[in-house]
Design a protein around this motif. Structure first.
Motif, mmCIF file in Angstrom:
data_model
loop_
_atom_site.group_PDB
_atom_site.id
_atom_site.type_symbol
_atom_site.label_atom_id
_atom_site.label_comp_id
_atom_site.label_asym_id
_atom_site.label_seq_id
_atom_site.Cartn_x
_atom_site.Cartn_y
_atom_site.Cartn_z
ATOM 1 N N LEU A 24 0.831 -1.198 0.000
ATOM 2 C CA LEU A 24 0.000 0.000 0.000
ATOM 3 C C LEU A 24 0.871 1.255 0.000
ATOM 4 O O LEU A 24 0.529 2.253 -0.660
ATOM 5 C CB LEU A 24 -0.938 0.002 1.209
ATOM 6 C CG LEU A 24 -1.931 1.164 1.286
ATOM 7 C CD1 LEU A 24 -2.845 1.187 0.062
ATOM 8 C CD2 LEU A 24 -2.761 1.088 2.566
ATOM 9 N N ALA A 25 1.985 1.225 0.713
ATOM 10 C CA ALA A 25 2.892 2.375 0.722
ATOM 11 C C ALA A 25 3.474 2.606 -0.669
ATOM 12 O O ALA A 25 3.573 3.753 -1.133
ATOM 13 C CB ALA A 25 4.006 2.151 1.744
ATOM 14 N N THR A 26 3.851 1.532 -1.343
ATOM 15 C CA THR A 26 4.380 1.658 -2.704
ATOM 16 C C THR A 26 3.328 2.218 -3.647
ATOM 17 O O THR A 26 3.600 3.083 -4.490
ATOM 18 C CB THR A 26 4.881 0.294 -3.204
ATOM 19 O OG1 THR A 26 5.917 -0.181 -2.333
ATOM 20 C CG2 THR A 26 5.417 0.389 -4.624
ATOM 21 N N TYR A 27 2.095 1.730 -3.513
ATOM 22 C CA TYR A 27 0.984 2.235 -4.318
ATOM 23 C C TYR A 27 0.795 3.740 -4.086
ATOM 24 O O TYR A 27 0.651 4.525 -5.039
ATOM 25 C CB TYR A 27 -0.287 1.479 -3.955
ATOM 26 C CG TYR A 27 -1.568 2.056 -4.517
ATOM 27 C CD1 TYR A 27 -1.944 1.813 -5.830
ATOM 28 C CD2 TYR A 27 -2.403 2.845 -3.719
ATOM 29 C CE1 TYR A 27 -3.121 2.349 -6.345
ATOM 30 C CE2 TYR A 27 -3.576 3.371 -4.217
ATOM 31 C CZ TYR A 27 -3.934 3.124 -5.533
ATOM 32 O OH TYR A 27 -5.100 3.641 -6.039
ATOM 33 N N THR A 28 0.803 4.147 -2.814
ATOM 34 C CA THR A 28 0.619 5.560 -2.467
ATOM 35 C C THR A 28 1.731 6.410 -3.054
ATOM 36 O O THR A 28 1.489 7.479 -3.632
ATOM 37 C CB THR A 28 0.577 5.720 -0.938
ATOM 38 O OG1 THR A 28 -0.441 4.880 -0.390
ATOM 39 C CG2 THR A 28 0.314 7.158 -0.545
ATOM 40 N N HIS A 29 2.955 5.945 -2.912
ATOM 41 C CA HIS A 29 4.125 6.662 -3.432
ATOM 42 C C HIS A 29 4.023 6.846 -4.949
ATOM 43 O O HIS A 29 4.235 7.963 -5.468
ATOM 44 C CB HIS A 29 5.373 5.858 -3.069
ATOM 45 C CG HIS A 29 6.656 6.414 -3.581
ATOM 46 N ND1 HIS A 29 7.097 7.693 -3.298
ATOM 47 C CD2 HIS A 29 7.626 5.846 -4.367
ATOM 48 C CE1 HIS A 29 8.274 7.890 -3.868
ATOM 49 N NE2 HIS A 29 8.603 6.792 -4.528
ATOM 50 N N HIS A 30 3.666 5.792 -5.660
ATOM 51 C CA HIS A 30 3.561 5.874 -7.120
ATOM 52 C C HIS A 30 2.410 6.781 -7.560
ATOM 53 O O HIS A 30 2.527 7.515 -8.554
ATOM 54 C CB HIS A 30 3.397 4.476 -7.713
ATOM 55 C CG HIS A 30 4.643 3.654 -7.617
ATOM 56 N ND1 HIS A 30 4.643 2.277 -7.767
ATOM 57 C CD2 HIS A 30 5.931 4.004 -7.378
ATOM 58 C CE1 HIS A 30 5.885 1.828 -7.624
ATOM 59 N NE2 HIS A 30 6.677 2.846 -7.383
ATOM 60 N N ARG A 31 1.299 6.731 -6.836
ATOM 61 C CA ARG A 31 0.166 7.599 -7.178
ATOM 62 C C ARG A 31 0.516 9.071 -6.951
ATOM 63 O O ARG A 31 0.112 9.938 -7.735
ATOM 64 C CB ARG A 31 -1.057 7.218 -6.340
ATOM 65 C CG ARG A 31 -1.787 5.961 -6.796
ATOM 66 C CD ARG A 31 -2.523 6.181 -8.130
ATOM 67 N NE ARG A 31 -3.314 7.405 -8.136
ATOM 68 C CZ ARG A 31 -4.537 7.535 -7.621
ATOM 69 N NH1 ARG A 31 -5.123 6.471 -7.051
ATOM 70 N NH2 ARG A 31 -5.188 8.671 -7.687
ATOM 71 N N LEU A 32 1.255 9.367 -5.878
ATOM 72 C CA LEU A 32 1.690 10.739 -5.643
ATOM 73 C C LEU A 32 2.615 11.212 -6.762
ATOM 74 O O LEU A 32 2.508 12.351 -7.238
ATOM 75 C CB LEU A 32 2.411 10.842 -4.292
ATOM 76 C CG LEU A 32 1.515 10.837 -3.058
ATOM 77 C CD1 LEU A 32 2.333 10.543 -1.800
ATOM 78 C CD2 LEU A 32 0.781 12.165 -2.907
ATOM 79 N N GLN A 33 3.518 10.342 -7.192
ATOM 80 C CA GLN A 33 4.382 10.687 -8.314
ATOM 81 C C GLN A 33 3.563 10.966 -9.567
ATOM 82 O O GLN A 33 3.867 11.893 -10.328
ATOM 83 C CB GLN A 33 5.375 9.560 -8.578
ATOM 84 C CG GLN A 33 6.454 9.411 -7.523
ATOM 85 C CD GLN A 33 7.398 8.275 -7.834
ATOM 86 O OE1 GLN A 33 6.970 7.208 -8.270
ATOM 87 N NE2 GLN A 33 8.690 8.495 -7.620
ATOM 88 N N LYS A 34 2.524 10.180 -9.778
ATOM 89 C CA LYS A 34 1.706 10.316 -10.983
ATOM 90 C C LYS A 34 0.988 11.664 -11.033
ATOM 91 O O LYS A 34 0.824 12.248 -12.115
ATOM 92 C CB LYS A 34 0.690 9.171 -11.046
ATOM 93 C CG LYS A 34 -0.079 9.105 -12.353
ATOM 94 C CD LYS A 34 -0.938 7.858 -12.424
ATOM 95 C CE LYS A 34 -1.676 7.772 -13.760
ATOM 96 N NZ LYS A 34 -2.513 6.536 -13.830
ATOM 97 N N ILE A 35 0.556 12.163 -9.869
ATOM 98 C CA ILE A 35 -0.126 13.458 -9.858
ATOM 99 C C ILE A 35 0.870 14.611 -9.728
ATOM 100 O O ILE A 35 0.468 15.779 -9.660
ATOM 101 C CB ILE A 35 -1.193 13.552 -8.748
ATOM 102 C CG1 ILE A 35 -0.554 13.534 -7.363
ATOM 103 C CG2 ILE A 35 -2.225 12.455 -8.901
ATOM 104 C CD1 ILE A 35 -1.537 13.814 -6.236
ATOM 105 N N GLY A 36 2.172 14.290 -9.679
ATOM 106 C CA GLY A 36 3.200 15.324 -9.641
ATOM 107 C C GLY A 36 3.432 15.919 -8.280
ATOM 108 O O GLY A 36 3.870 17.074 -8.168
#
Length: 396
Positions: A307-319
């Motif tokens: 879940l932490a990895t998912y959150t990190h990648h989603r934050l990167q995706k929205i910049g």
């Protein structure tokens, strides 16, 4: 908040209903502090609510009383000690939390070495400095590297300046803001290089101790007794979801002195910080450890990391600038704007904030938070460029 005079008409049962309703509603938005909420303890309900249990004194000294759970406490200590790879000579007890465990370790070190100097990093928990202040011990603050780990070069320099003094080095396995893990083996090596033999190395593993212990050899951080720790403490209300604050303190060997002998009144050795201690929290710890088992502990830790990895990648995706340390539950991000902070409970330091993906936090919660963050305000171009500079620490 319970306001019986206005909200519940002074009715205590209605006050409790209101408290539970409010707490459950607020829990969805509490993603910034490390408290697991996925476990319940209905099997323990009767004994938790209808029986006095007082583990006064030493866990291995039963004393005069019979209303205790010291045998259960001994099992908890053994299980946690095994996970942290403590030697057979281990000793410990169930505390009110990790802060009490660190205070006990500081006191035991001072009783052994009266010229003690305490070393901690700038990312160490605030209770370390507070414990040293209570014991009137000098503190040296060591710098951290870019990922929040204790800087070994700076530690070496500070130790070298005081080679004639004994040292109590408090390392951290899961720092407060970034969940960085100090390299305990490197700390041990530095002490050996400088011939600092009068030393203690305590590890505050409040959040990370149990999750890191579930990792296989080769990726497991160098943080435990095999790396040179002389004492360690973990929290129960974090990863183990005990729902009330508690901790487990483990020593490699029983402290030579703990400040008090046997108390005639209780019939037990005075080897802990507090006198009376909860007999209920060992039950919660014991139930969680035994019902989950090693496989269950590992699964919960893996799910939180995913879940932490998912959150990190989603934050990167929205910049949105973000960082994630290896094996961590904690995702660090640039501090959100006030409207988001007003809704979501996040730990912040004025510049950054973090989300802790503990057991009990769901992807649905993360998605709602990310949606709120996305629509809160546009991200300026310079902040988007900063995102490219954000790196995660190299994996072992």
């Amino acid at each position: 908040m319970i306001l019986p005079s206005t909200d519940t008409g002074g009715d205590p049962e209605l006050a409790l209903v209101k408290l539970l309703t409010d707490a459950r509603a607020a829990r969805r938005y509490d993603i910034g502090f490390p408290g697991a909420t996925d476990l319940g303890f209905p099997a323990l309900a009767q004994i938790l609510t209808g029986q006095l249990l007082n583990n006064v004194g030493d866990p291995w000294d039963l004393g005069h009383g019979r209303n205790h759970t010291k045998e259960i406490e001994q099992q908890v200590i053994a299980t946690v000690a095994d996970l942290l790879r403590a030697p057979p000579s281990r000793w410990g007890y169930v505390t009110t939390g990790a802060s009490e465990g660190t205070l006990h370790a500081l006191d035991a070190a001072w009783l052994r070495y009266r010229d003690l100097v305490v070393y901690t990093s700038t990312s160490g928990h605030y209770s370390i400095v507070k414990g040293a202040r209570l014991l009137k011990l000098p503190v040296v603050t060591v710098r951290t590297d870019a990922f929040g780990r204790m800087d070994i070069v700076d530690l070496r320099a500070e130790l070298a300046r005081r080679r004639e003094r004994s040292a109590m080095i408090v390392a951290t396995a899961g720092t407060t803001m970034t969940e960085a893990v100090d390299d305990v083996a490197a700390i041990t090596d530095v002490c050996d290089e400088l011939a600092v033999t009068r030393r203690r190395i305590h590890v505050d593993a409040a959040l990370g101790g149990i999750p890191y212990a579930t990792l296989p050899d080769g990726v497991r951080p160098s943080f435990d007794f095999t790396a040179g720790a002389t004492s360690m403490v973990i929290s129960g209300h974090k990863f183990l979801s005990t729902l009330m604050p508690c901790g487990v303190l483990i020593y490699a060997e029983p402290p030579a002195a703990t400040g008090g002998g046997r108390v005639a009144y209780t019939g037990s050795a005075d080897s802990t910080i507090t006198g009376s201690r909860s007999g209920h929290t060992p039950l919660l710890l014991w139930w969680a450890l035994n019902t989950l088992g090693p496989h269950g502990l590992r699964q919960r830790a893996e799910a939180s990391r995913e879940l932490a990895t998912y959150t990190h990648h989603r934050l990167q995706k929205i910049g949105w600038p973000t960082a994630l340390n290896p094996h961590a539950f904690t995702v660090t991000l640039d501090q959100p704007p006030p409207p988001v902070l007003a809704k979501w409970v996040l730990a912040t330091n004025g510049r950054t904030a973090h989300i802790v993906c503990m057991p009990g936090v769901t992807r649905d919660q993360i998605d709602e938070f990310l949606n709120d963050l996305s629509v809160s305000r546009p991200i300026p171009a310079q902040r988007r460029r900063r995102l490219m500079a954000v790196q995660t620490a190299p994996r072992p």
